[in-house]
Design an enzyme around this catalytic site. Structure first.
Site, PDB file in Angstrom:
ATOM      1  N   ASP A 109       2.792   5.446  -6.844  1.00 35.53           N
ATOM      2  CA  ASP A 109       4.021   5.399  -6.059  1.00 35.53           C
ATOM      3  C   ASP A 109       5.272   5.340  -6.918  1.00 35.53           C
ATOM      4  O   ASP A 109       6.372   5.584  -6.434  1.00 35.53           O
ATOM      5  CB  ASP A 109       3.990   4.180  -5.118  1.00 35.53           C
ATOM      6  CG  ASP A 109       2.944   4.352  -4.042  1.00 35.53           C
ATOM      7  OD1 ASP A 109       2.892   5.439  -3.464  1.00 35.53           O
ATOM      8  OD2 ASP A 109       2.173   3.411  -3.789  1.00 35.53           O
ATOM      9  N   HIS A 140      -1.962  -2.713  -9.568  1.00 33.71           N
ATOM     10  CA  HIS A 140      -2.940  -2.115  -8.665  1.00 33.71           C
ATOM     11  C   HIS A 140      -4.154  -3.021  -8.617  1.00 33.71           C
ATOM     12  O   HIS A 140      -4.521  -3.623  -9.627  1.00 33.71           O
ATOM     13  CB  HIS A 140      -3.350  -0.712  -9.160  1.00 33.71           C
ATOM     14  CG  HIS A 140      -4.021   0.095  -8.112  1.00 33.71           C
ATOM     15  ND1 HIS A 140      -5.367  -0.009  -7.857  1.00 33.71           N
ATOM     16  CD2 HIS A 140      -3.526   0.997  -7.233  1.00 33.71           C
ATOM     17  CE1 HIS A 140      -5.663   0.812  -6.862  1.00 33.71           C
ATOM     18  NE2 HIS A 140      -4.570   1.441  -6.458  1.00 33.71           N
ATOM     19  N   HIS A 165       0.864  -1.186   0.000  1.00 34.28           N
ATOM     20  CA  HIS A 165       0.000   0.000   0.000  1.00 34.28           C
ATOM     21  C   HIS A 165       0.909   1.246   0.000  1.00 34.28           C
ATOM     22  O   HIS A 165       1.747   1.396  -0.881  1.00 34.28           O
ATOM     23  CB  HIS A 165      -0.922  -0.102   1.231  1.00 34.28           C
ATOM     24  CG  HIS A 165      -2.081   0.841   1.278  1.00 34.28           C
ATOM     25  ND1 HIS A 165      -2.451   1.661   0.254  1.00 34.28           N
ATOM     26  CD2 HIS A 165      -2.978   1.102   2.287  1.00 34.28           C
ATOM     27  CE1 HIS A 165      -3.510   2.370   0.600  1.00 34.28           C
ATOM     28  NE2 HIS A 165      -3.843   2.048   1.848  1.00 34.28           N
TER      29      HIS A 165
HETATM   30  N1  CMC Z   1       5.480  -7.246 -10.079  1.00 28.99           N
HETATM   31  C1  CMC Z   1       5.381  -8.485 -10.654  1.00 28.99           C
HETATM   32  N2  CMC Z   1       4.232  -9.184 -10.747  1.00 28.99           N
HETATM   33  C2  CMC Z   1       3.120  -8.610 -10.220  1.00 28.99           C
HETATM   34  C3  CMC Z   1       3.145  -7.333  -9.609  1.00 28.99           C
HETATM   35  C4  CMC Z   1       4.376  -6.649  -9.565  1.00 28.99           C
HETATM   36  N3  CMC Z   1       4.458  -5.443  -9.001  1.00 28.99           N
HETATM   37  N4  CMC Z   1       1.896  -7.010  -9.180  1.00 28.99           N
HETATM   38  C5  CMC Z   1       1.111  -8.059  -9.505  1.00 28.99           C
HETATM   39  N5  CMC Z   1       1.846  -9.024 -10.138  1.00 28.99           N
HETATM   40  C6  CMC Z   1       1.329 -10.282 -10.715  1.00 28.99           C
HETATM   41  C7  CMC Z   1       1.040 -11.326  -9.639  1.00 28.99           C
HETATM   42  O1  CMC Z   1       2.175 -12.157  -9.403  1.00 28.99           O
HETATM   43  C8  CMC Z   1      -0.103 -12.071 -10.277  1.00 28.99           C
HETATM   44  O2  CMC Z   1       0.434 -12.928 -11.268  1.00 28.99           O
HETATM   45  P1  CMC Z   1      -0.282 -14.378 -11.570  1.00 28.99           P
HETATM   46  O3  CMC Z   1      -1.661 -14.039 -12.047  1.00 28.99           O
HETATM   47  O4  CMC Z   1       0.581 -15.009 -12.597  1.00 28.99           O
HETATM   48  O5  CMC Z   1      -0.290 -15.120 -10.259  1.00 28.99           O
HETATM   49  C9  CMC Z   1      -0.910 -10.983 -10.994  1.00 28.99           C
HETATM   50  O6  CMC Z   1       0.072  -9.979 -11.319  1.00 28.99           O
HETATM   51  C10 CMC Z   1      -2.034 -10.376 -10.153  1.00 28.99           C
HETATM   52  O7  CMC Z   1      -1.470  -9.916  -8.915  1.00 28.99           O
HETATM   53  P2  CMC Z   1      -2.232  -9.937  -7.512  1.00 28.99           P
HETATM   54  O8  CMC Z   1      -1.225  -9.981  -6.420  1.00 28.99           O
HETATM   55  O9  CMC Z   1      -3.295 -11.006  -7.530  1.00 28.99           O
HETATM   56  O10 CMC Z   1      -2.965  -8.526  -7.551  1.00 28.99           O
HETATM   57  P3  CMC Z   1      -3.555  -7.732  -6.315  1.00 28.99           P
HETATM   58  O11 CMC Z   1      -4.657  -6.921  -6.845  1.00 28.99           O
HETATM   59  O12 CMC Z   1      -3.865  -8.661  -5.194  1.00 28.99           O
HETATM   60  O13 CMC Z   1      -2.328  -6.809  -5.837  1.00 28.99           O
HETATM   61  C11 CMC Z   1      -0.848  -4.974  -5.610  1.00 28.99           C
HETATM   62  C12 CMC Z   1      -2.202  -5.457  -6.147  1.00 28.99           C
HETATM   63  C13 CMC Z   1      -0.765  -3.460  -5.724  1.00 28.99           C
HETATM   64  C14 CMC Z   1      -0.710  -5.356  -4.117  1.00 28.99           C
HETATM   65  C15 CMC Z   1       0.291  -5.653  -6.437  1.00 28.99           C
HETATM   66  O14 CMC Z   1       0.169  -5.299  -7.793  1.00 28.99           O
HETATM   67  C16 CMC Z   1       1.683  -5.305  -5.901  1.00 28.99           C
HETATM   68  O15 CMC Z   1       2.160  -5.965  -4.965  1.00 28.99           O
HETATM   69  N6  CMC Z   1       2.347  -4.250  -6.492  1.00 28.99           N
HETATM   70  C17 CMC Z   1       3.636  -3.783  -5.975  1.00 28.99           C
HETATM   71  C18 CMC Z   1       3.411  -2.897  -4.754  1.00 28.99           C
HETATM   72  C19 CMC Z   1       2.874  -1.532  -5.111  1.00 28.99           C
HETATM   73  O16 CMC Z   1       3.363  -0.862  -6.007  1.00 28.99           O
HETATM   74  N7  CMC Z   1       1.874  -1.080  -4.328  1.00 28.99           N
HETATM   75  C20 CMC Z   1       1.266   0.258  -4.466  1.00 28.99           C
HETATM   76  C21 CMC Z   1      -0.152   0.226  -4.886  1.00 28.99           C
HETATM   77  S1  CMC Z   1      -0.749   1.826  -5.452  1.00 28.99           S
HETATM   78  C22 CMC Z   1      -0.765   2.835  -4.058  1.00 28.99           C
HETATM   79  C23 CMC Z   1      -1.701   2.422  -3.017  1.00 28.99           C
HETATM   80  O17 CMC Z   1      -2.899   2.242  -3.293  1.00 28.99           O
HETATM   81  O18 CMC Z   1      -1.286   2.334  -1.862  1.00 28.99           O
END
Ligand code: CMC
Length: 429
Positions: free
Chosen positions: A365, A307, A266
């Site tokens: 971010d 996201h 987050h």
């Molecule tokens: N790098 C590599 N792979 C990723 C990433 C990433 N940053 N984000 C998602 N994926 C992949 C994940 O491995 C999954 O792949 P598969 O379908 O093959 O298993 C797919 O994309 C879907 O990911 P998810 O974890 O199910 O998606 P989510 O909606 O649960 O998570 C998130 C969203 C923001 C937590 C995640 O994208 C992440 O960890 N990003 C990096 C951290 C980040 O930048 N966070 C800031 C968010 S924006 C500001 C805020 O709102 O606070």
């Protein structure tokens, strides 16, 4: 129009269950499962991927189109024409202020920027070098011990005073967290400066010499606050609502929101992005890190990408990118290797099949950390700045909930533990 319904048939359940379907002003229809428990069922949705936990009129996001509206106004228009305090007013009151309302509001916020003198002693309890987010969680929670004259959550005037106090005092507390952590004297706020300029003054000023705030950097700071102001039911806002649903005081609720924001998935992502860019080091190492991000057996993620809601470019990231160029031009650091690495990383990720398939675009971010670093803000202050900017969103959602009918938040579970068994005496175990 007749009430829309959804029919649910469950194996072994003789009757079809009829559920009401609600239609909002924007977004998908919502199936109301509130009465399902009376039929003997719960729904299961870890991570609240498909669950709306409340009704709200504050912010709307269309993640597929990359649209973000605050009270109906697109974020791009607000970033171009408005400013942070005007957006605070809009989020909290529902409409843009007229000239008189705006001037009164700005004046009110300016006259609440000081914190109780006794609060300064709290900082001494934290060791020098403590993470400023740790300090912020503590001191914001402590505010309820200082302003107990206005803690009646059912009194609209009390709620208004608390809202103003929180928005006004957050930059002061944020800057004090930095000053304490770095061993410098606290700076009192200056009411002749704008909200953002005052924050920069309290961060970078010292009592020994005059500190003149660069107007380009003050504008960038204002925009960073504005772009973080609200984002509907994200993890920290939902935490504020959940804490608030128990009737807890608003300072305690915001402290809970700050804690939820801290994690790298987050608000902690801005700090993580910068650490990761430093780790990547230069453009020539990018491929290695992209490979790691795509490897299923490696928990590594590219920070600042992806996201939960946006499956398109985060509209805040676009504005942030423009601000980034303005700040770099002002500071004459357009050739900064960190920016070059970030730009190349973005380009590669946007073309890579793994990221394209999963709709992983740069989020807010990704660029905010780079700008803050260029402005000389220490990396461990990045999430504190996010928390400061997000305060009007948290408090607007808390207010919206408290002003209407609400229930204590109490999710259910799919129990997978042992079934009933008898206690065994220690000698027989
Ligand atoms: N790098 C590599 N792979 C990723 C990433 C990433 N940053 N984000 C998602 N994926 C992949 C994940 O491995 C999954 O792949 P598969 O379908 O093959 O298993 C797919 O994309 C879907 O990911 P998810 O974890 O199910 O998606 P989510 O909606 O649960 O998570 C998130 C969203 C923001 C937590 C995640 O994208 C992440 O960890 N990003 C990096 C951290 C980040 O930048 N966070 C800031 C968010 S924006 C500001 C805020 O709102 O606070």
């Amino acid at each position: 129009m007749a009430q829309k319904t959804a029919q649910l048939s469950i194996d072994g359940h003789s009757e079809t269950i009829t559920l009401p379907v609600h239609t909002g002003t924007e977004g998908p229809d919502v199936i109301d499962i509130g009465k399902l428990t009376a039929q003997g069922y719960f729904t299961y949705d870890p991570g609240f991927v498909s669950t709306a936990a409340c009704e709200s009129s504050i912010t709307y996001i269309d993640g597929d189109q990359g649209i973000l509206l605050h009270r109906g106004y697109p974020i791009e228009q607000l970033a171009e024409h408005s400013n942070y305090l005007e957006l605070c007013y809009l989020l909290i009151n529902g409409e843009l202020p007229n000239a008189e309302q705006q001037s009164t509001y700005v004046d009110t916020i300016k006259h609440h920027t000081m914190v109780h003198e006794q609060l300064r002693f709290f900082f001494n309890g934290f060791r020098r070098g403590a993470h400023p987010m740790a300090i912020l969680c503590g001191v914001v929670g402590a505010l309820s011990a200082f302003y107990h004259d206005s803690l009646d959550i059912d009194d609209e005037t009390h709620r208004q005073i608390t809202t103003n106090r929180l928005i006004a005092k957050m930059p002061t507390l944020a800057a004090m967290s930095h000053k304490h952590a770095s061993g410098q004297p606290f700076m009192y706020p200056r009411n002749d400066l704008s909200y953002a300029a005052n924050f920069l003054y309290m961060m970078f000023g010292n009592p020994c010499e005059e500190y003149v705030v660069n107007p380009v950097l003050a504008k960038a700071m204002d925009r960073i606050f504005l772009l973080h102001a609200d984002h509907e039911q994200n993890a920290s806002t939902s935490t504020v609502r959940l804490a608030g649903s128990t009737g807890a005081n608003p300072y305690a609720c915001i402290a809970a929101g700050i804690s939820a924001l801290w994690g790298p998935a987050h608000g902690g992502a801005n700090e993580a992005v910068l650490k990761q860019l430093n780790e990547i080091g230069s453009v020539k190492n990018i491929d290695k890190f992209i490979k790691r991000a795509k490897d299923k057996d490696d928990p590594f993620r590219l920070m600042g990408f992806g996201h939960r809601v946006y499956k398109n470019y985060d509209p805040r990231a676009k504005v942030m990118q423009q601000t980034c160029h303005e700040v770099f031009a002002e500071l004459g650091v357009e050739e900064d290797p960190l920016l070059k690495t970030a730009q190349r990383l973005e380009q590669i990720a946007l073309e890579d099949e793994y990221f394209v398939e999963r709709k992983l675009y740069p989020n807010v971010d990704f660029y905010s950390g780079i700008i803050l670093k260029a402005m000389g803000i220490p990396v461990d202050m990045f999430t504190v700045i996010f928390a400061t900017g997000r305060t009007p969103g948290w408090i607007a959602h808390w207010n919206e909930m408290i002003s209407g009918p609400y229930k204590i938040g109490r999710p259910r579970q799919l129990y997978k533990g042992p079934t009933k068994r008898d206690y065994a005496d220690i000698k027989t175990r």
